[in-house]
Design a protein around this motif. Structure first.
Motif, PDB file in Angstrom:
ATOM      1  N   UNK A   1       0.864  -1.223   0.019  1.00  7.98           N
ATOM      2  CA  UNK A   1       0.209   0.173  -0.110  1.00  7.98           C
ATOM      3  C   UNK A   1       0.894   1.261   0.097  1.00  7.98           C
ATOM      4  N   UNK A   2       1.872   1.279   0.823  1.00  2.70           N
ATOM      5  CA  UNK A   2       2.872   2.406   0.768  1.00  2.70           C
ATOM      6  C   UNK A   2       3.732   2.523  -0.340  1.00  2.70           C
ATOM      7  N   UNK A   3       4.098   1.441  -0.896  1.00  3.72           N
ATOM      8  CA  UNK A   3       4.913   1.707  -2.243  1.00  3.72           C
ATOM      9  C   UNK A   3       3.934   2.058  -3.426  1.00  3.72           C
ATOM     10  N   UNK A   4       2.588   1.526  -3.420  1.00  3.49           N
ATOM     11  CA  UNK A   4       1.621   2.004  -4.491  1.00  3.49           C
ATOM     12  C   UNK A   4       1.188   3.616  -4.402  1.00  3.49           C
ATOM     13  N   UNK A   5       0.983   3.698  -3.078  1.00  4.75           N
ATOM     14  CA  UNK A   5       0.881   5.340  -2.815  1.00  4.75           C
ATOM     15  C   UNK A   5       2.050   6.367  -3.324  1.00  4.75           C
ATOM     16  N   UNK A   6       3.203   6.078  -2.806  1.00  6.20           N
ATOM     17  CA  UNK A   6       4.452   6.576  -3.315  1.00  6.20           C
ATOM     18  C   UNK A   6       4.600   6.795  -4.752  1.00  6.20           C
ATOM     19  N   UNK A   7       4.301   5.594  -5.399  1.00  6.32           N
ATOM     20  CA  UNK A   7       4.378   5.393  -6.849  1.00  6.32           C
ATOM     21  C   UNK A   7       3.362   6.485  -7.597  1.00  6.32           C
ATOM     22  N   UNK A   8       2.258   6.395  -7.052  1.00  3.86           N
ATOM     23  CA  UNK A   8       1.394   7.554  -7.610  1.00  3.86           C
ATOM     24  C   UNK A   8       1.531   8.769  -7.557  1.00  3.86           C
ATOM     25  N   UNK A   9       2.356   9.209  -6.354  1.00  5.36           N
ATOM     26  CA  UNK A   9       2.565  10.457  -6.155  1.00  5.36           C
ATOM     27  C   UNK A   9       4.000  10.901  -6.700  1.00  5.36           C
TER      28      UNK A   9
ATOM     29  N   UNK B   1       0.045   3.653  11.756  1.00  3.48           N
ATOM     30  CA  UNK B   1       0.856   2.494  12.086  1.00  3.48           C
ATOM     31  C   UNK B   1       2.117   2.411  11.193  1.00  3.48           C
ATOM     32  N   UNK B   2       1.732   3.070   9.912  1.00  6.91           N
ATOM     33  CA  UNK B   2       2.416   2.812   8.632  1.00  6.91           C
ATOM     34  C   UNK B   2       3.722   3.840   8.684  1.00  6.91           C
ATOM     35  N   UNK B   3       3.681   4.834   9.288  1.00  7.56           N
ATOM     36  CA  UNK B   3       4.581   5.799   9.322  1.00  7.56           C
ATOM     37  C   UNK B   3       5.874   5.722   9.438  1.00  7.56           C
TER      38      UNK B   3
ATOM     39  N   UNK C   1      -3.253  10.269   1.448  1.00  4.48           N
ATOM     40  CA  UNK C   1      -3.661   9.061   0.811  1.00  4.48           C
ATOM     41  C   UNK C   1      -3.289   7.789   1.349  1.00  4.48           C
ATOM     42  N   UNK C   2      -2.031   7.862   1.818  1.00  2.90           N
ATOM     43  CA  UNK C   2      -1.736   6.341   2.721  1.00  2.90           C
ATOM     44  C   UNK C   2      -2.886   6.064   3.752  1.00  2.90           C
ATOM     45  N   UNK C   3      -3.062   7.203   4.424  1.00  4.53           N
ATOM     46  CA  UNK C   3      -4.036   6.735   5.540  1.00  4.53           C
ATOM     47  C   UNK C   3      -5.528   6.260   4.797  1.00  4.53           C
ATOM     48  N   UNK C   4      -5.957   6.956   3.881  1.00  2.00           N
ATOM     49  CA  UNK C   4      -7.038   6.508   3.367  1.00  2.00           C
ATOM     50  C   UNK C   4      -7.225   5.364   2.876  1.00  2.00           C
ATOM     51  N   UNK C   5      -6.090   4.680   2.310  1.00  2.00           N
ATOM     52  CA  UNK C   5      -6.017   3.339   1.528  1.00  2.00           C
ATOM     53  C   UNK C   5      -6.064   2.253   2.617  1.00  2.00           C
ATOM     54  N   UNK C   6      -5.411   2.458   3.701  1.00  3.00           N
ATOM     55  CA  UNK C   6      -5.325   1.568   4.698  1.00  3.00           C
ATOM     56  C   UNK C   6      -6.817   1.683   5.648  1.00  3.00           C
ATOM     57  N   UNK C   7      -7.292   2.669   5.734  1.00  2.63           N
ATOM     58  CA  UNK C   7      -8.720   2.917   6.256  1.00  2.63           C
ATOM     59  C   UNK C   7      -9.697   2.340   5.600  1.00  2.63           C
ATOM     60  N   UNK C   8      -9.620   2.225   4.414  1.00  5.95           N
ATOM     61  CA  UNK C   8     -10.699   1.645   3.289  1.00  5.95           C
ATOM     62  C   UNK C   8     -10.665   0.141   3.655  1.00  5.95           C
ATOM     63  N   UNK C   9      -9.613  -0.337   4.188  1.00  2.00           N
ATOM     64  CA  UNK C   9      -9.557  -1.739   4.416  1.00  2.00           C
ATOM     65  C   UNK C   9     -10.252  -2.257   5.660  1.00  2.00           C
TER      66      UNK C   9
END
Length: 249
Positions: free
Chosen positions: A138-146, A194-196, A221-229
Motif C-alpha cells: 500500500x505504501x509503495x503504490x501510494x508513493x508511486x502514484x505521487x 502505524x505505517x509511518x 492518501x496512505x491513511x485513506x488506503x489503509x482505512x478503506x480496508x
C-alpha cells in the motif's frame, strides 16, 4: 510492530534450533531483535551475540539489553562478509530481514557457514512477494502514484522467489536447506499512523525534497488506503515472510 515482530521471531529461533545452552550469532540485529529474545531462550549457560554492520544501529539494542531482566546478548559491530569470529564458534546463526541488503551475498553465506559448527543451522528470514505484504504494497503504490516508481522497495524483495536463497546456500556448501512460509496478519487500529515508520524507513530518501503540502497529501492518501480496508475499526495488514534454513556440513 511488536506483536508482528514476536510472531516472526519465535519461528525464526525455532528454525535455528535454539535451545537453552546454545551459542547463537544474530546478524543485522539493528534495534536488538531477535537477539534479545534469543538470549532469554539460550539462558545463563548459553551465549547470544548480536551484530550489525553499523555500530550506531545497535545503540538502542544496548540500552534495551540493560533494561531487561535475565540473560542479555553481547553486541558487536560485524561485517557479514568478514565475520570476526573463529571457525565453528556457534551452534546457530539467525538473520532477520538483513541478508537481502548484502551486495556480496555468496561471500556472506560462506562466512556464516564457516562460523557454524558441523550440523549447526543458519536461519534467514526474508520477505515473500511484495503483493503479499500489505504494509509495503500500500505504501509503495501510494508513493508511486505521487512520485513515480523508482524501485526503492526492490531490495526488500530480492529473495522473494522460492528457492533462490536456498540455491545460493547449497552452492557455498550447506549440506541441506529447507524453506517455510509465514503469513501472519497484523491487526492495526484504523485512523492510526502505524505505517509511518515504514514510510520513512523505505522512502525517506525521496521524502526530503517534498513541500509540506506534498508530504501532507501523500500521507493523507496512505491513511485513506489503509482505512478503506478497515472492518469494525481494525485494519488487517497481511504479511508474507519466508524462513530459509541451511545445515552446515
Amino acid at each position: 510492530m511488536a506483536d508482528l515482530a514476536d510472531k516472526l521471531n519465535r519461528p525464526l529461533l525455532d528454525a535455528a534450533g535454539l535451545v537453552e545452552g546454545c551459542r547463537l550469532l544474530d546478524l543485522a540485529s539493528g534495534a536488538g531483535e531477535p537477539a534479545l529474545s534469543a538470549a532469554r531462550r539460550a539462558g545463563p549457560d548459553g551465549l547470544v551475540v548480536g551484530s550489525d554492520l553499523v555500530p550506531g544501529m545497535m545503540a538502542g539494542a544496548v540500552r534495551r539489553a540493560r533494561s531487561v531482566e535475565g540473560p542479555a546478548p553481547a553486541f558487536t559491530a560485524a561485517d557479514m562478509t568478514a565475520l570476526p569470529f573463529a571457525d565453528a564458534a556457534f551452534d546457530g546463526v539467525t538473520c532477520r530481514f538483513g541478508i537481502m541488503f548484502v551486495p556480496a551475498v555468496e561471500t556472506a553465506l560462506r562466512e556464516v557457514r564457516r562460523v557454524l559448527r558441523p550440523g549447526g543451522k543458519a536461519a534467514f528470514m526474508v520477505w515473500g512477494s511484495r503483493a503479499g505484504n500489505g504494509l509495503f504494497a500500500e505504501i509503495g503504490d501510494a508513493v508511486a502514484d505521487h512520485l513515480g516508481e523508482d524501485g526503492s522497495l526492490d531490495p526488500l524483495f530480492r529473495f522473494a522467489p522460492p528457492e533462490l536463497l536456498s540455491d545460493l546456500m547449497r552452492a557455498v556448501g550447506f549440506a541441506e536447506t529447507s524453506e517455510t512460509d509465514l503469513t501472519p496478519v497484523r491487526k492495526a487500529p484504523a485512523g492510526q499512523p502505524f505505517w509511518h515508520a515504514a514510510l520513512d524507513m523505505s522512502f525517506g530518501h525521496r521524502l526530503g525534497g517534498l513541500t509540506a503540502e506534498q508530504r501532507k497529501a501523500l500521507e493523507a492518501d496512505i491513511a485513506r488506503r489503509f482505512d478503506a480496508r478497515a472492518v469494525d475499526g481494525i485494519v488487517p495488514v497481511p504479511s508474507h515472510a519466508r524462513i530459509v534454513v541451511g545445515v552446515a556440513g
